[in-house]
Design a protein around this motif. Structure first.
Motif, short mmCIF file in Angstrom:
data_model
loop_
_atom_site.label_atom_id
_atom_site.label_comp_id
_atom_site.label_asym_id
_atom_site.label_seq_id
_atom_site.Cartn_x
_atom_site.Cartn_y
_atom_site.Cartn_z
N ALA A 230 0.96 -1.15 0.08
CA ALA A 230 -0.06 0.02 -0.03
C ALA A 230 0.96 1.43 0.00
N MET A 231 1.99 1.35 0.66
CA MET A 231 2.80 2.31 0.54
C MET A 231 3.55 2.46 -0.70
N ALA A 232 3.67 1.41 -1.30
CA ALA A 232 4.27 1.53 -2.56
C ALA A 232 3.41 2.13 -3.75
N GLY A 233 2.08 1.60 -3.40
CA GLY A 233 1.04 2.16 -4.30
C GLY A 233 0.33 3.14 -4.01
N ARG A 234 0.41 3.63 -2.80
CA ARG A 234 -0.06 4.77 -2.30
C ARG A 234 -1.59 4.83 -2.03
N TYR A 235 -1.64 3.70 -1.60
CA TYR A 235 -3.37 3.60 -1.10
C TYR A 235 -3.38 3.10 0.29
N VAL A 236 -2.40 3.68 1.19
CA VAL A 236 -2.51 3.44 2.76
C VAL A 236 -3.76 3.92 3.43
N GLY A 237 -4.19 4.76 2.95
CA GLY A 237 -5.58 5.29 3.62
C GLY A 237 -6.65 4.15 3.40
N ARG A 238 -6.72 3.76 2.10
CA ARG A 238 -7.65 2.69 1.78
C ARG A 238 -7.46 1.46 2.55
N VAL A 239 -6.28 1.27 2.69
CA VAL A 239 -6.11 -0.18 3.53
C VAL A 239 -6.35 -0.23 4.79
N LEU A 240 -6.24 0.86 5.43
CA LEU A 240 -6.43 1.21 6.83
C LEU A 240 -7.94 1.22 7.02
N ARG A 241 -8.62 1.76 6.20
CA ARG A 241 -10.20 1.71 6.35
C ARG A 241 -10.83 0.53 5.78
N GLU A 242 -10.17 -0.35 5.05
CA GLU A 242 -10.78 -1.44 4.53
C GLU A 242 -10.51 -2.79 4.77
N VAL A 243 -9.11 -2.87 5.37
CA VAL A 243 -8.59 -4.36 5.64
C VAL A 243 -8.59 -4.27 7.09
N ARG A 244 -9.49 -4.88 7.59
CA ARG A 244 -9.59 -4.89 9.16
C ARG A 244 -8.31 -5.31 9.86
N ILE A 245 -7.66 -6.46 9.30
CA ILE A 245 -6.67 -7.01 10.12
C ILE A 245 -5.52 -5.96 10.25
N VAL A 246 -5.18 -5.02 9.27
CA VAL A 246 -4.08 -4.15 9.28
C VAL A 246 -4.34 -3.22 10.31
#
Length: 347
Positions: A230-246
């Motif tokens: 996500a850091m490489a793809g610039r979608y950290v915000g999405r992964v924090l909102r959408e992938v519960r385990i992170v």
């Protein structure tokens, strides 16, 4: 031009691969299509069985690269279809679903991928039972837009080409989510149908044996690996909102940091025992099962530990060619390993 490629990713699926291939061949029978077996260096009879069918079989050369993200990308290196379906070696594909998915992609140009209902054929462990409950809570009538196509889906090649690669070879899990996030960041839609896509014959093992399998397969590294992706793809915000385990993995570290700090200020033993027991009690009440509550919390702790390791792991360029060899070719000639999917598409 081939209409559809079905990539079957395998690792020691001798018990299931014949039915998976037969279902894939039936699904492409009405189209100009191909079936590609992308094998992660199986040690059983998977490859020998696959070579008995009119399929192309490609095998990973370096066993150290075995990850969930490798198989789809390996098959993508060789496939030539306008549409691409990712199928696990322990699944049987529904041909009716493929017809409906192709119809959608043919007429809705903004849709990058179409998925369907995963029918679990076994419920031997708590993980599968939990997965079924989560799906039943989320299941809706007709179709709906989703974040990703868990368990496989039919994708549009032009959309995949736009985001650079099909599957991140660095990921031990969450490769479908990573692909979905990259596609959505470019404005593409992902559609989930209520129609059954596959029958899934998952691991025939109990809860605790499956847990050990997850540990030794590296799956618990995946939340950290996804965060790096996500850091490489610039979608950290999405992964924090959408992938519960992170955020949960990050939260476990924060929870114990606060608990240890509190223990220094109060009664250490009582505070730490309370901190250890409270999450189990809460999850046992929520799931109405002590075993499921204990299993859930243990999974959190393993994921939190794996998160730290996964974040620090070195990443390979996800678009780089995966070293492999063709061990069997179908009637259609397959592409050379050094050829890129984009060059094949242009041809």
């Amino acid at each position: 031009m081939i209409k559809i490629s079905i990539i079957i990713k395998t690792l020691n699926e001798a018990a299931n691969i014949a039915k998976a291939i037969e279902s894939a061949l039936a699904a492409v029978a009405d189209y100009d299509g191909e079936v590609i077996i992308a094998d992660s260096a199986s040690t059983d009879g998977t490859v020998a069985i696959a070579k008995q069918f009119p399929t192309s079989v490609v095998v990973l050369e370096d066993v150290l690269e075995r990850r969930c993200g490798v198989g789809p990308q390996l098959g993508y290196q060789y496939c030539r279809g306008e549409y691409i379906y990712i199928l696990d070696g322990d699944m049987e594909l529904d041909a009716a679903f493929i017809r409906k998915a192709i119809e959608i992609l043919d007429h809705q140009n903004e849709v990058a991928g179409v998925g369907g209902y995963i029918h679990e054929m076994r419920t031997d462990n708590l993980e599968l039972k939990g997965r079924i409950k989560r799906f039943q809570r989320a299941r809706k009538k007709d179709s709906r837009d989703v974040d990703c196509l868990n368990g496989g889906g039919l994708y549009r090649r032009t959309a995949i080409s736009q985001v650079g690669y099909l599957s991140d070879r660095n990921l031990h899990a969450f490769e479908e989510y990573d692909l979905g996030a990259r596609l959505r960041s470019r404005g593409w839609r992902l559609v989930l149908l209520e129609d059954k896509a596959v029958d899934h014959y998952s691991y025939a093992m109990g809860t605790w044996r499956l847990l050990w399998h997850r540990i030794f397969s590296g799956r618990f590294l995946s939340s950290g690996e996804l965060f790096r992706a996500a850091m490489a793809g610039r979608y950290v915000g999405r992964v924090l909102r959408e992938v519960r385990i992170v955020p949960l993995s990050i939260g476990v570290w924060a929870y114990w940091a606060c608990s240890i700090l509190a223990a220094q200020l109060t009664l250490p033993t009582l505070t730490l025992l309370t901190a250890a027991g409270m999450p189990i009690a809460v999850m046992a009440i929520r799931t109405k099962s002590l075993n499921l509550g204990l299993f859930s919390v243990l999974t959190w702790y393993l994921s939190a530990g794996g998160f730290a390791v996964g974040v620090l792991r070195r990443r390979c360029p996800p678009e780089a060619s995966i070293r492999s060899r063709v061990v069997h070719s179908a009637a259609h000639a397959v592409a050379r390993p050094e050829a890129t999917p984009e060059s094949l598409w242009a041809g």
